[in-house]
Design a protein around this motif. Structure first.
Motif, PDB file in Angstrom:
ATOM      1  N   LEU A   1       0.744  -1.041   0.091  1.00  0.00           N
ATOM      2  CA  LEU A   1       0.178  -0.048   0.002  1.00  0.00           C
ATOM      3  C   LEU A   1       1.123   1.370  -0.069  1.00  0.00           C
ATOM      4  N   PRO A   2       0.676   2.437  -1.189  1.00  0.00           N
ATOM      5  CA  PRO A   2       1.399   3.601  -0.755  1.00  0.00           C
ATOM      6  C   PRO A   2       0.940   4.365  -0.096  1.00  0.00           C
ATOM      7  N   TRP A   3       2.327   4.976   0.524  1.00  0.00           N
ATOM      8  CA  TRP A   3       1.948   6.013   1.816  1.00  0.00           C
ATOM      9  C   TRP A   3       0.701   6.895   0.958  1.00  0.00           C
ATOM     10  N   ARG A   4       0.978   7.357   0.293  1.00  0.00           N
ATOM     11  CA  ARG A   4      -0.060   8.610  -0.073  1.00  0.00           C
ATOM     12  C   ARG A   4      -1.532   8.064  -0.012  1.00  0.00           C
ATOM     13  N   THR A   5      -1.319   6.938  -0.871  1.00  0.00           N
ATOM     14  CA  THR A   5      -3.321   6.300  -0.385  1.00  0.00           C
ATOM     15  C   THR A   5      -3.509   5.807   0.500  1.00  0.00           C
ATOM     16  N   PHE A   6      -2.487   5.318   0.794  1.00  0.00           N
ATOM     17  CA  PHE A   6      -2.977   5.359   3.071  1.00  0.00           C
ATOM     18  C   PHE A   6      -3.709   6.422   3.519  1.00  0.00           C
ATOM     19  N   MET A   7      -2.568   7.707   3.229  1.00  0.00           N
ATOM     20  CA  MET A   7      -3.281   8.403   4.201  1.00  0.00           C
ATOM     21  C   MET A   7      -4.008   9.373   3.192  1.00  0.00           C
ATOM     22  N   HIS A   8      -4.840   9.047   2.070  1.00  0.00           N
ATOM     23  CA  HIS A   8      -5.879   9.774   1.276  1.00  0.00           C
ATOM     24  C   HIS A   8      -6.936   8.541   1.932  1.00  0.00           C
ATOM     25  N   HIS A   9      -7.325   6.987   2.149  1.00  0.00           N
ATOM     26  CA  HIS A   9      -7.353   6.560   2.784  1.00  0.00           C
ATOM     27  C   HIS A   9      -8.219   6.816   3.978  1.00  0.00           C
ATOM     28  N   LYS A  10      -7.366   6.721   4.884  1.00  0.00           N
ATOM     29  CA  LYS A  10      -6.712   7.397   6.116  1.00  0.00           C
ATOM     30  C   LYS A  10      -8.081   9.209   6.495  1.00  0.00           C
ATOM     31  N   GLU A  11      -8.062   9.749   5.748  1.00  0.00           N
ATOM     32  CA  GLU A  11      -8.390  11.064   5.401  1.00  0.00           C
ATOM     33  C   GLU A  11     -10.017  10.880   5.044  1.00  0.00           C
ATOM     34  N   ALA A  12     -10.619   9.673   4.046  1.00  0.00           N
ATOM     35  CA  ALA A  12     -11.887   9.521   3.581  1.00  0.00           C
ATOM     36  C   ALA A  12     -12.678   8.435   4.901  1.00  0.00           C
ATOM     37  N   VAL A  13     -11.354   8.044   5.575  1.00  0.00           N
ATOM     38  CA  VAL A  13     -12.683   7.488   6.792  1.00  0.00           C
ATOM     39  C   VAL A  13     -13.266   8.453   7.270  1.00  0.00           C
ATOM     40  N   GLU A  14     -12.217   9.112   8.120  1.00  0.00           N
ATOM     41  CA  GLU A  14     -13.130  10.196   8.953  1.00  0.00           C
ATOM     42  C   GLU A  14     -13.673  11.239   8.382  1.00  0.00           C
TER      43      GLU A  14
END
Length: 303
Positions: free
Chosen positions: A42-55
């Motif tokens: 999992l790319p770091w950038r994708t992880f951060m995007h998913h993290k923001e979307a979850v919130e």
């Protein structure tokens, strides 16, 4: 594509709540085997995007430990209990895994909920807009269906059935209606205001199942469980108030604070001859009458 992204967000929530203080490296490794991506880390950038979307979508905040050790859910209590958010994440997380793993095809079965979902979307629409619905409904024990209006307050699933809890303008009281007993539903132009005083948890306080009959007070009920019912009830309590108050080599004594309605008796009957009601006396006598009726059916057949 949107459904796939939604599944990824749910996967991330479910992973972190199951493994608190999980590192990004561990998350990335789990992602490779999840079946939701392309089999790569999992790319770091994708992880951060998913993290923001979850919130943004679920109002679930994923935080990182101050030492940078790992990630965790900030307010894990939001994902516990019988709330919609918890139910949705649990259900979708399971569906994710089943769909992602082709080896499980044909090896998992789900119970079918009766046809009440036919009008589910209409009722949800009415609830969103606080609009009165008109429905034709034939309850159990009714010879003919009747058509009337209801202010839809709440939806609840109990024992594989959807139920609508709403105020009847005709009777000026809150009632419960099974969706699978509905023959027709339409959304009217009439609106209503959901009372601030309405609390569904308070409405069903002390209830086992769906019957919220105020003719029954919340009482202390004590039973003894024997044999396999001891472990069964310890892992699947009848009611949230269930509490062990004593035990010996052969039994466990359990205490409840419930309304002893028909639903409560049905829950006890599911344990067969593995439980005994100790108190109060009238509840014990009620179970005795049920047992006598059951026995009489078989005695008639023997004659």
């Amino acid at each position: 594509m949107a459904a796939n992204k939604f599944g990824r967000y749910v996967w991330l929530i479910d992973l972190i709540r199951s493994h608190p203080y999980i590192t990004f490296k561990e998350i990335s490794e789990r992602w490779e085997d999840s079946g939701l991506g392309d089999g790569k880390p999992l790319p770091w950038r994708t992880f951060m995007h998913h993290k923001e979307a979850v919130e943004s979508i679920f109002d679930v905040i994923i935080e990182c430990d101050k030492r940078g050790y790992g990630y965790y859910i900030e307010d894990e209590e939001l994902l516990k209990g019988g709330g919609l958010r918890s139910w949705l994440i649990d259900s979708y997380a399971t569906l994710n895994q089943v769909q992602a793993d082709t080896k499980l095809n044909g090896r998992i079965s789900f119970e079918k909920i009766p046809s009440g979902n036919k009008y589910l979307q209409l009722i949800l629409q009415a609830m969103r807009q606080n609009r009165v619905i008109e429905m034709t409904h034939q309850g159990f024990g009714r010879e003919h269906p009747t058509t009337f209006e209801v202010e839809p307050y709440h939806l609840k699933v109990v024992s594989r059935r959807w139920y609508l809890i709403g105020r009847s303008p005709y009777y000026d009281e809150v009632r419960t209606y099974a969706l699978d007993r509905m023959q027709y539903v339409s959304v009217t132009e009439k609106t209503f205001k959901l009372p601030e005083s309405f609390d569904v948890n308070k409405y069903f306080e002390g209830c086992v199942g769906i019957i919220a009959d105020r003719e029954y007070d919340i009482e202390r009920v004590v039973i003894k469980a024997y044999h396999w019912a001891i472990k069964y009830l310890s892992t699947l309590p009848i009611h949230e108030s269930q509490k062990e108050i004593a035990h010996d080599e052969n039994s466990v004594t359990l205490e409840f604070h419930v309304r002893p309605t028909y639903d409560f008796f049905q829950a006890l009957l599911q344990q067969g001859d593995q439980i005994e009601i100790i108190e109060p006396q009238w509840v014990k006598e009620g179970m005795c009458r049920i047992a006598e009726n059951i026995l009489s059916y078989y005695k008639k057949k023997e004659k």
